[in-house]
Design a protein around this motif. Sequence first.
Motif, short mmCIF file in Angstrom:
data_model
loop_
_atom_site.label_atom_id
_atom_site.label_comp_id
_atom_site.label_asym_id
_atom_site.label_seq_id
_atom_site.Cartn_x
_atom_site.Cartn_y
_atom_site.Cartn_z
N GLY A 21 -3.97 -11.14 9.24
CA GLY A 21 -3.92 -10.49 7.94
C GLY A 21 -2.69 -9.63 7.76
O GLY A 21 -2.02 -9.68 6.72
N ALA A 22 -2.34 -8.85 8.79
CA ALA A 22 -1.17 -7.98 8.70
C ALA A 22 0.12 -8.79 8.62
O ALA A 22 1.07 -8.41 7.92
N ALA A 23 0.17 -9.93 9.32
CA ALA A 23 1.37 -10.78 9.28
C ALA A 23 1.56 -11.40 7.90
O ALA A 23 2.70 -11.54 7.43
N PHE A 24 0.47 -11.76 7.23
CA PHE A 24 0.58 -12.29 5.87
C PHE A 24 1.18 -11.25 4.94
O PHE A 24 2.09 -11.55 4.14
N ILE A 25 0.68 -10.03 5.03
CA ILE A 25 1.21 -8.94 4.19
C ILE A 25 2.68 -8.69 4.50
O ILE A 25 3.50 -8.47 3.61
N ARG A 26 3.03 -8.76 5.76
CA ARG A 26 4.42 -8.55 6.16
C ARG A 26 5.32 -9.62 5.57
O ARG A 26 6.44 -9.36 5.10
N GLY A 27 4.85 -10.87 5.57
CA GLY A 27 5.63 -11.95 4.98
C GLY A 27 5.82 -11.78 3.49
O GLY A 27 6.87 -12.14 2.94
N LEU A 28 4.83 -11.22 2.83
CA LEU A 28 4.89 -11.02 1.38
C LEU A 28 5.73 -9.81 0.99
O LEU A 28 6.52 -9.85 0.05
N THR A 29 5.57 -8.71 1.72
CA THR A 29 6.21 -7.45 1.33
C THR A 29 7.45 -7.10 2.13
O THR A 29 8.28 -6.32 1.67
N GLY A 30 7.57 -7.62 3.36
CA GLY A 30 8.68 -7.22 4.23
C GLY A 30 8.32 -6.06 5.12
O GLY A 30 9.10 -5.64 5.97
N PHE A 31 7.14 -5.51 4.98
CA PHE A 31 6.69 -4.39 5.79
C PHE A 31 5.17 -4.46 5.87
O PHE A 31 4.54 -5.40 5.40
N GLY A 32 4.57 -3.45 6.48
CA GLY A 32 3.12 -3.35 6.50
C GLY A 32 2.48 -3.84 7.77
O GLY A 32 1.30 -3.61 8.00
N PHE A 33 3.25 -4.52 8.63
CA PHE A 33 2.68 -5.06 9.85
C PHE A 33 2.11 -3.95 10.73
O PHE A 33 0.95 -3.98 11.13
N GLY A 34 2.93 -2.95 11.01
CA GLY A 34 2.46 -1.84 11.84
C GLY A 34 1.47 -0.94 11.12
O GLY A 34 0.49 -0.50 11.70
N ILE A 35 1.75 -0.66 9.85
CA ILE A 35 0.89 0.23 9.07
C ILE A 35 -0.52 -0.32 8.99
O ILE A 35 -1.51 0.42 9.07
N LEU A 36 -0.64 -1.64 8.83
CA LEU A 36 -1.96 -2.26 8.74
C LEU A 36 -2.59 -2.52 10.10
O LEU A 36 -3.79 -2.32 10.29
N LEU A 37 -1.78 -2.97 11.05
CA LEU A 37 -2.34 -3.46 12.30
C LEU A 37 -2.65 -2.37 13.32
O LEU A 37 -3.70 -2.41 13.98
N VAL A 38 -1.76 -1.40 13.48
CA VAL A 38 -1.96 -0.40 14.53
C VAL A 38 -3.25 0.40 14.35
O VAL A 38 -3.99 0.61 15.32
#
Length: 247
Positions: A21-38
């Motif tokens: 889920g976090a990787a999908f958001i990262r692909g769409l927005t360019g960020f959010g991987f750490g904010i969502l996943l950690v």
Amino acid sequence: MEFLAGFSALQITVAAIATLGAAFIRGLTGFGFGILLVPVLALAITPVEAVLALNIMAGLLALSEIRYVLREAERSALTIGALVLLATLPGFMLLDATPPAIARLLIALVALSAFVAVLLPRRGAHLPGRLTTGLTGISAGLLTGFAAMPGPPVVPYYVGRDIPRTTAKASMIGIFGVAAMAGIGSGAVVGVLQWRIVILGLALFPLVMLGNWLGSLAFGRVGDKAWRIFVGVVLAAAAGAALFKLL
């Protein structure tokens, strides 16, 4: 029951779902991987393990997109990236010395701060001054070490300005790639980078590639306004979910 590198089947399942889920958001927005996943990973494994596993995955992903970053990113990303390298180790040392319960709370608050920052009025396309750029890089480095979240200062720096979303996305991806490498190096220097964390990060990486690819497809189908609205929604959801789970 141990399943992979000493992690239980439940821990692996939570990590896999959250990673995709976090990787999908990262692909769409360019960020959010750490904010969502950690924040989610830190509830299944220790905060230190969550931060290091995230950095391994994020570092590998950034390497796969290096040509896109070099072609589209703003020059300010070089300055911010260099400062991130300098400030990451102190942030990681602080994380290692912080009790897990307190670290989880602080990580959730970091996610909330990113949402608040994006709500601030948008600025023009002009490049911010040296002081703003410097503070952005230093704070991003400290947050990289402590929470694998360089996003809270970096996202408003780019998304909050009236620049093309392609430029904003590429600049953030470049900085986050540098941050991930700095986080891995800091973990190795402090002596907490264990092989089981490396194995976990490598095992989850195919899900990162899949989710990021799907998100990138969606990125090309949304307009600037919709994209910026989605950025705010993602940050709000991440902060809300992290705080709800803690409470």
